[in-house]
Design an enzyme around this catalytic site. Structure first.
Site, short mmCIF file in Angstrom:
data_model
loop_
_atom_site.label_atom_id
_atom_site.label_comp_id
_atom_site.label_asym_id
_atom_site.label_seq_id
_atom_site.Cartn_x
_atom_site.Cartn_y
_atom_site.Cartn_z
N CYS A 173 8.61 4.65 -0.24
CA CYS A 173 8.70 5.79 0.68
C CYS A 173 7.37 6.51 0.79
CB CYS A 173 9.79 6.74 0.19
SG CYS A 173 9.88 8.26 1.14
N CYS A 199 7.60 10.31 0.94
CA CYS A 199 7.85 11.01 -0.33
C CYS A 199 6.59 11.03 -1.20
CB CYS A 199 8.94 10.32 -1.13
SG CYS A 199 10.34 9.79 -0.17
N ASP A 200 5.86 9.94 -1.22
CA ASP A 200 4.83 9.77 -2.25
C ASP A 200 3.40 9.72 -1.72
OD1 ASP A 200 6.92 9.61 -4.08
OD2 ASP A 200 7.17 7.48 -3.72
#
Ligand code: NAP
Length: 306
Positions: free
Chosen positions: A132, A135-136
């Site tokens: 992701c 997200c990261d």
């Protein structure tokens, strides 16, 4: 606790089904699952959902869907279904906390990111390995990262990561991309993206403390192996339908997607309907998921009336 309708899953399909079912006075109960809002909550800009001419962030869009469903009386539970029994009437839907019963069920559990299956990938997940970018990506400011895949997700993730990373290496196992032309053009014209074709990742090196340091790739044509230094690796190789709960009771196709009857959301079980990515491996778009969520609510309502 018996309901007329339980909806399992809270992505665009489940929440659209909830809006329609709530407006039909079915007072649906929605199990939001382990990823409330579904896959759109781990995406960035949604530019192709009609009605948002300037685009909208995925999580924000799902918040709007949820609010709209609640306005008409839908009840959302931050709980995950652990077991279903569709052989009894009413149907049983169980979570870790409670048992629930329903006259009808809509399955909208979506799909999850696919992984390469390497031991090192599993070990370093969350420590330099990610599925992701949204997200990261932030953790890789001014770093070099690798993205795996040749579909629209890989293009989207590679482009997104250039906002943070100093360099993005896109590695694809073939010489042609599966992604749409516009996404490929955007990616190839991004000066921060370099592409390696015809290669697969065979190992990832690093540690939980230090994160990823390098990967090994194998050229599938020459057979030669090469080490590439990088600080992170993002998997963007497609998805697997979330049908584990239903594999013994609902008919699935060979890839594990729920089979729905043509031009409807009916499954093989009377009173159980399916919509969104859990039954669609072709279109897999937020707008098509929402459309099939609407169909599922209408199918359920008419079936309950009968
Ligand atoms: P996808 O279209 O299934 O593409 C998966 C990619 O990963 C393919 O290029 C595939 O290679 C590669 N792959 C699969 N398994 C692999 C493995 N074990 N090792 C190496 N590579 C592997 O999945 P997606 O990109 O997630 O897209 C899914 C759907 O969502 C598509 O319909 C897409 O159009 C849509 N989508 C749209 C947008 C957008 O419009 N903004 C964004 C994201 C996704 P091969 O090509 O060789 O099979």
């Amino acid at each position: 606790m018996k309901r007329k309708l339980i909806i399992i899953g809270s992505g665009p399909a489940g929440l659209t089904a909830a809006i329609y079912a709530a407006r039909a006075n079915l007072k649906p109960l929605i199990f939001e699952g382990s990823q409330p809002g579904g896959q759109l909550t781990i995406t960035t800009d949604v530019e192709n959902y009609p009605g948002f001419d300037k685009g909208i962030m995925g999580p924000e869009m799902m918040d709007i869907f949820r609010k709209q469903a609640k306005r008409f009386g839908a009840e959302c539970l931050f709980d995950t279904v652990t077991k279903v029994d569709f052989s009894t009437k009413p149907f049983l839907v169980e979570s870790n906390q409670n048992k629930y019963y329903a006259d009808s069920v809509i399955i909208s559990t979506g799909a999850s990111a696919r992984l390469l299956g390497l031991k090192s990938e599993e070990e370093l997940m969350g420590h330099g390995v990610s599925a992701c970018a949204t997200c990261d990506g932030f953790f890789f400011k001014d770093k070099k990262v690798v993205v795996i895949g040749g579909g629209d997700s890989a293009m989207e993730e590679a482009n997104f990561l250039t906002k943070f990373a100093s360099e993005v290496v896109l590695i694809h196992r073939r010489s042609e991309f599966r992604a749409s032309k516009i996404m490929v053009e955007r990616t190839l014209s991004n000066p921060k993206v370099n592409v390696i074709y015809n290669a697969i990742v065979t190992d990832i090196f690093g540690s939980k403390d230090e994160g990823v340091g390098s990967i090994e790739i194998n050229d599938v044509i020459s057979g030669s192996r090469k080490i590439i230094k990088c600080d992170g690796i993002f998997m963007a190789i497609g998805h697997t339908p979330n049908t584990q709960l239903f594999k013994d009771c609902v008919n699935l196709d060979e890839s594990g997607y729920i089979i729905t009857k043509p031009d409807s959301t009916y499954t093989n079980i009377e009173g159980v309907f399916a919509c969104g990515d859990v039954q669609d491996h072709v279109y897999r778009q937020a707008v098509t998921a929402a459309g099939s969520g609407c169909m599922a609510a209408i199918d359920a309502e008419r079936w309950l009336d009968r």
